[in-house]
Motif scaffolding. Structure first.
Motif, PDB file in Angstrom:
ATOM      1  N   GLY A  51       9.382  -0.224 -11.324  1.00  0.00           N
ATOM      2  CA  GLY A  51       8.538  -1.031 -10.453  1.00  0.00           C
ATOM      3  C   GLY A  51       8.670  -2.464 -10.906  1.00  0.00           C
ATOM      4  N   THR A  71       5.137  -1.384  -5.965  1.00  0.00           N
ATOM      5  CA  THR A  71       5.190   0.079  -5.894  1.00  0.00           C
ATOM      6  C   THR A  71       5.575   0.635  -7.255  1.00  0.00           C
ATOM      7  OG1 THR A  71       6.009  -0.218  -3.655  1.00  0.00           O
ATOM      8  CG2 THR A  71       6.101   2.016  -4.573  1.00  0.00           C
ATOM      9  N   CYS A  72       4.769   1.560  -7.738  1.00  0.00           N
ATOM     10  CA  CYS A  72       5.100   2.221  -8.998  1.00  0.00           C
ATOM     11  C   CYS A  72       5.815   3.531  -8.655  1.00  0.00           C
ATOM     12  CB  CYS A  72       3.828   2.487  -9.806  1.00  0.00           C
ATOM     13  SG  CYS A  72       4.160   3.315 -11.373  1.00  0.00           S
ATOM     14  N   GLU A  98      11.867  -5.296  -3.456  1.00  0.00           N
ATOM     15  CA  GLU A  98      10.623  -5.863  -4.010  1.00  0.00           C
ATOM     16  C   GLU A  98      10.950  -7.059  -4.908  1.00  0.00           C
ATOM     17  OE1 GLU A  98       7.450  -3.284  -5.183  1.00  0.00           O
ATOM     18  OE2 GLU A  98       7.970  -1.772  -3.670  1.00  0.00           O
ATOM     19  N   VAL A 304       4.399  -1.794   2.289  1.00  0.00           N
ATOM     20  CA  VAL A 304       3.723  -0.961   1.288  1.00  0.00           C
ATOM     21  C   VAL A 304       3.793   0.521   1.660  1.00  0.00           C
ATOM     22  CG1 VAL A 304       1.462  -0.441   0.284  1.00  0.00           C
ATOM     23  CG2 VAL A 304       2.194  -2.805   0.550  1.00  0.00           C
ATOM     24  N   HIS A 307       7.358   2.067   1.157  1.00  0.00           N
ATOM     25  CA  HIS A 307       7.708   2.254  -0.254  1.00  0.00           C
ATOM     26  C   HIS A 307       6.817   3.316  -0.908  1.00  0.00           C
ATOM     27  CE1 HIS A 307      10.399  -1.491  -1.063  1.00  0.00           C
ATOM     28  NE2 HIS A 307      10.726  -0.836   0.028  1.00  0.00           N
ATOM     29  N   HIS A 308       5.582   3.397  -0.450  1.00  0.00           N
ATOM     30  CA  HIS A 308       4.716   4.455  -0.974  1.00  0.00           C
ATOM     31  C   HIS A 308       5.262   5.825  -0.556  1.00  0.00           C
ATOM     32  CE1 HIS A 308       1.027   6.051  -2.708  1.00  0.00           C
ATOM     33  NE2 HIS A 308       0.929   6.854  -1.656  1.00  0.00           N
ATOM     34  N   ALA A 311       8.049   6.606  -2.732  1.00  0.00           N
ATOM     35  CA  ALA A 311       7.532   6.981  -4.060  1.00  0.00           C
ATOM     36  C   ALA A 311       7.046   8.429  -4.045  1.00  0.00           C
ATOM     37  CB  ALA A 311       6.408   6.039  -4.474  1.00  0.00           C
ATOM     38  N   PRO A 358      -0.109  -0.895  -9.364  1.00  0.00           N
ATOM     39  CA  PRO A 358       0.387  -0.222  -8.152  1.00  0.00           C
ATOM     40  C   PRO A 358      -0.241  -0.754  -6.868  1.00  0.00           C
ATOM     41  CG  PRO A 358      -1.199   1.164  -9.272  1.00  0.00           C
ATOM     42  CD  PRO A 358      -1.013  -0.033 -10.148  1.00  0.00           C
ATOM     43  N   THR A 359       0.507  -0.634  -5.785  1.00  0.00           N
ATOM     44  CA  THR A 359      -0.046  -1.072  -4.494  1.00  0.00           C
ATOM     45  C   THR A 359      -1.117  -0.099  -4.003  1.00  0.00           C
ATOM     46  OG1 THR A 359       1.692   0.146  -3.334  1.00  0.00           O
ATOM     47  CG2 THR A 359       2.090  -2.201  -3.758  1.00  0.00           C
ATOM     48  N   ARG A 360      -0.957   1.169  -4.357  1.00  0.00           N
ATOM     49  CA  ARG A 360      -1.934   2.201  -3.995  1.00  0.00           C
ATOM     50  C   ARG A 360      -1.915   3.227  -5.098  1.00  0.00           C
ATOM     51  NH1 ARG A 360      -0.545   4.551   1.795  1.00  0.00           N
ATOM     52  NH2 ARG A 360      -1.491   6.322   0.759  1.00  0.00           N
ATOM     53  N   GLN A 476       2.846   6.109  -8.520  1.00  0.00           N
ATOM     54  CA  GLN A 476       1.598   5.955  -7.773  1.00  0.00           C
ATOM     55  C   GLN A 476       1.356   7.037  -6.715  1.00  0.00           C
ATOM     56  OE1 GLN A 476       2.408   1.971  -6.179  1.00  0.00           O
ATOM     57  NE2 GLN A 476       2.371   2.821  -4.113  1.00  0.00           N
TER      58      GLN A 476
END
Ligand code: BGC
Length: 758
Positions: A51, A71-72, A98, A304, A307-308, A311, A358-360, A476
């Motif tokens: 990330g 994003t993790c 990113e 977001v 990418h989530h 992830a 993290p974003t979320r 994440q």
């Protein structure tokens, strides 16, 4: 060569000595210096690897300060388990995007150090105990990052396999394991993916700091592997800036506040540093800056959601189903007791420089509830910091488990137990968690364990629970991915890139980790990871390469052929014999029975992740590179492919071989010049000297037969023991023995002739 080669040799004309020196160290924590007068802009590098950690406020390199949300993705311990370079490439591409949005030129990763011991605090950032897995996955990540116009930084070069005393310790490694285990993954990434930068490690290697090591940074990296990019120091790895420059280190990070720049200027002025050496480093810095500037602009904001979702997909592919007696997957209407604090407060990444904001953040309990059509309860069972009334927490969890159909217990390592900067001293889960599990299993035998851990943990309960899900650290979206696997939305396909041992005392480096008095001895040599357990027939909890699925796979007979150029092509039909779509990671191991050098019983050489519908058969095609069959020949100081009948095993894990074939491989023709120190055996093996020596020896034996000492003569001619003894006898010393009818001059003549003709 490649774009990496451009401009490296350009003279940084027009810059003063002071400006040149200043360009080869950082402006601050994360950026290079700008020289506005000369139109040189500053560029930014940040962590990495899974990330983007672009700090906003205070600067530090251990993730203490706050960073911009990013994003993790699953750390390498997870992502590696997918054994899927295409997935790693896609994650790399997202990391590159990113980076571009954040105006970051170089992402500090991937890390491809070998997991030498499960105790290493930073194992979560590394892919595997095997160099092919590390190299293939690392190369894929670099390709993905760099496909977007951002640069990668391959780290930590090299033999940085522990955190204890990491800034000083000398990793004392013999040449073969150094080349075949610890450098091989780096070599693969450099040669296949050409990272823009390589980050040298903190530690010493055989007594010399990586940052001051001309053998490592110049001979191996540049001259042998053809690296044309920039070598950056790990943050604070430079002990002697001038020695580093001479060794091939181009950029010191972070800023030294001008102190070491002044040392460079002084060294050039007093003649102890050649200005050309500085110019080469400056040219590489300028080349990096140019490449960074050439990147196409990427407009934000970050997507977001997309990418989530990636992830989550990557996390699902990272999960390894270690055991399943049929309790998984759960039907949607199952009454589930979710137990364990990690379900609500996930442990999804490791501590230190790779810590992402993290974003979320998904939690498993929310995601299980989202997928479930039945009753779901949650009880913490324990606290993450060990406080609270353990008995009361346990009782509450037991009550929940008793009234559910299935208990899903989330266990794991507390964050403080593993981190960059220090190592573990055991591999056990906290006792309170183990006690909780025992109590839950007693109340409800249909108990599934879900693990969150960066490094492996002992699993003393593995025979007492029907299912174990190894979740590593999943990034994440790990909560969602875990729910996907539990309910069968995702069919698990990850496999272990690291053996899970029964006990710490069984591990290869036990007794040689983390060393003492500034040295750590890599005493296990080549026998790292599964190579060790197999060589010593040690029972393990779960072997390297193991991982289950909700479907089953049948392997057909493998076939092999040698391609022009010497690569070995392996094909094997694989059939999905179950009811659901799945993926199988097919593994190819080789061995060479009767090899002249030490080898592990089997070594992974290739792998492929194959997706199959129920009933579908696909022919997996894997290629074992000829170069990967080579061992490092210490006498010849080069890679050598030994000729012979190699056994090629096609396997579902290192201990689940499904098909084996042999293939004849032609060896490299390596002939070392004979010397007076060569043994009689070496002379006998020589195509020119051999026949002559053989003839001379039989003549000697005949003479002795006709002479007085008949017993000695028959020994000379026929005694196998004597022949073997003579095999290792240095030829030059033979003449010292009375009665040997050969002079020193005759032997010298023979050697000269053999070397000239052979
Ligand atoms: C770590 C590197 C990291 C650097 C910058 C060091 O302590 O070893 O992996 O990239 O800090 O944060």
């Amino acid at each position: 060569m490649t774009d990496n080669a451009t401009a490296v040799n350009e003279t940084p004309a027009g810059l003063t000595l002071e400006e040149k020196a200043s360009l080869t160290s950082g402006a601050d924590f994360w950026t290079t210096k700008a020289i506005e007068r000369a139109g040189v802009p500053s560029i930014m590098m940040t962590d990495g690897p899974h990330g983007l950690r672009k700090q906003r406020g205070g600067n530090d390199h251990l993730g203490i300060a706050d960073s911009v949300p990013a994003t993790c993705f699953p750390p390498a311990a997870g992502l590696g388990s997918s054994f899927d370079p295409e997935l790693a490439r896609r994650v790399g591409e997202a990391l590159g995007v990113e980076s571009a949005i954040g105006d970051v030129a170089v992402l500090l990763g991937p890390g491809v150090n070998i997991k030498r011991s499960p105790l290493c605090g930073r194992n979560f950032e590394y892919f595997s105990e095997d160099p092919i897995v590390s190299g293939v996955m690392g190369a894929a990540l670099v390709r993905g990052i760099q496909s977007t116009g951002a640069g990668a930084s391959l780290k930590h070069f090299a033999a940085n396999n522990q955190e204890t005393d990491r800034m000083r310790v000398s990793s004392d490694v013999d040449p073969r394991p150094l080349r075949e285990i610890y450098l091989r993954g780096f070599q693969r990434v450099v040669e296949d993916a050409r990272p823009w930068t390589v980050m040298c490690a903190y530690n010493r290697i055989n007594g010399v700091y990586a940052s001051e090591n001309p053998w490592l940074l110049t001979r191996v990296l540049r001259e042998e592997w053809g690296f044309t990019g920039l070598v950056v120091s790990d943050w604070g790895a430079v002990a002697d800036r001038v020695a580093s420059l001479k060794a091939g280190l181009d950029l010191e990070m972070p800023s030294s506040g001008g102190r070491t720049d002044a040392q460079v200027v002084a060294a050039v002025r007093d003649g102890s540093l050649d200005e050309d050496t500085l110019d080469t480093a400056v040219a590489r810095v300028l080349d990096l800056v140019r490449k960074a500037q050439a990147r196409p602009a990427v407009a934000g904001p970050l997507d977001v959601e997309a990418h989530h979702a990636l992830a989550r997909e990557a996390a699902g592919r990272s999960i390894v189903l270690l055991k399943n007696d049929g309790v998984l997957p759960l039907a949607r209407d199952t009454r589930v007791a979710v137990i364990g604090a990690f379900a609500a407060r996930p442990r999804y990444q490791g501590a230190g420089s790779s810590l992402i904001n993290p974003t979320r953040l998904d939690t498993a309990i929310d995601e299980i509830r989202a997928l479930s059509a039945g009753e779901v309860t949650y009880t913490a069972g324990f606290t993450l910091d060990g406080t609270g009334d353990a008995a009361a927490l346990r009782d509450e969890a037991v009550a929940a488990a008793s009234s559910a159909e299935v208990a899903v217990v989330f266990l794991g390592l507390p964050a403080a137990e593993e981190s960059e900067g220090y190592d573990r001293d055991h591999i056990d889960l906290p006792a309170a968690q183990l006690r909780l599990l025992d109590a839950v299993v007693a109340a409800n035998p249909r108990t599934v364990v879900v693990l969150s851990n960066g490094g492996v943990v002992a699993l003393p309960f593995r025979d007492r629970v029907p299912a174990i899900v190894e979740g590593w650290l999943l990034g994440q979206a790990g909560g969602g991915a875990t729910a996907d696997v539990l309910f069968g939305v995702v069919n698990p396909s990850g496999k272990l890139t690291e053996t899970i041992p029964l006990r710490l005392a069984d591990t290869p480096s036990y007794g040689n980790f983390p060393g003492e008095s500034g040295h750590v001895r890599y005493g296990e040599g080549l026998l790292v990871g599964y190579r060790w357990y197999d060589a010593r027939s040690i029972e393990v909890a779960y072997p390297f390469g193991h991982g289950l699925s909700y479907t089953t796979f049948r392997y057909g007979d493998a076939s092999v052929s040698v391609r022009a150029g010497g690569d070995v092509a392996v094909t094997v039909p694989v059939t999905n014999t179950g009811q659901v779509t799945g993926r199988e990671v097919v593994q190819v191991y080789t061995s060479l029975p009767g090899s002249a050098v030490q080898r592990a019983p089997r070594e992974l050489k290739a792998f492929a992740s194959v997706a199959l519908e129920p009933g579908e058969t696909a022919v997996a095609e894997l290629v074992v590179r000829r170069a990967d069959l080579a061992y490092w020949d210490v006498s010849a100081d080069r890679w050598v492919v030994e000729g012979g009948e190699y056994v090629v095993e096609v396997a579902a894990s290192s201990r689940d071989v499904r098909s084996a074939v042999t293939v004849a491989v032609t060896g490299d023709d390596v002939r070392l010049p004979l010397t007076m120190d060569s043994s009689i055996g070496e002379l006998l093996a020589h195509p020119v000297a051999g026949p002559i020596v053989r003839q001379a020896m039989s003549g000697m034996a005949d003479d002795m037969m006709g002479g007085t000492d008949a017993a000695g003569a028959s020994m000379m001619a026929h005694d196998e023991g004597l022949r073997r003894m003579l095999d290792s006898f240095p030829i030059g010393r033979l003449t010292a023995f009375p009665g040997v009818p050969v002079s020193r001059e005759q032997i010298e003549g023979l050697i000269a002739m053999a070397n000239a003709q052979g």
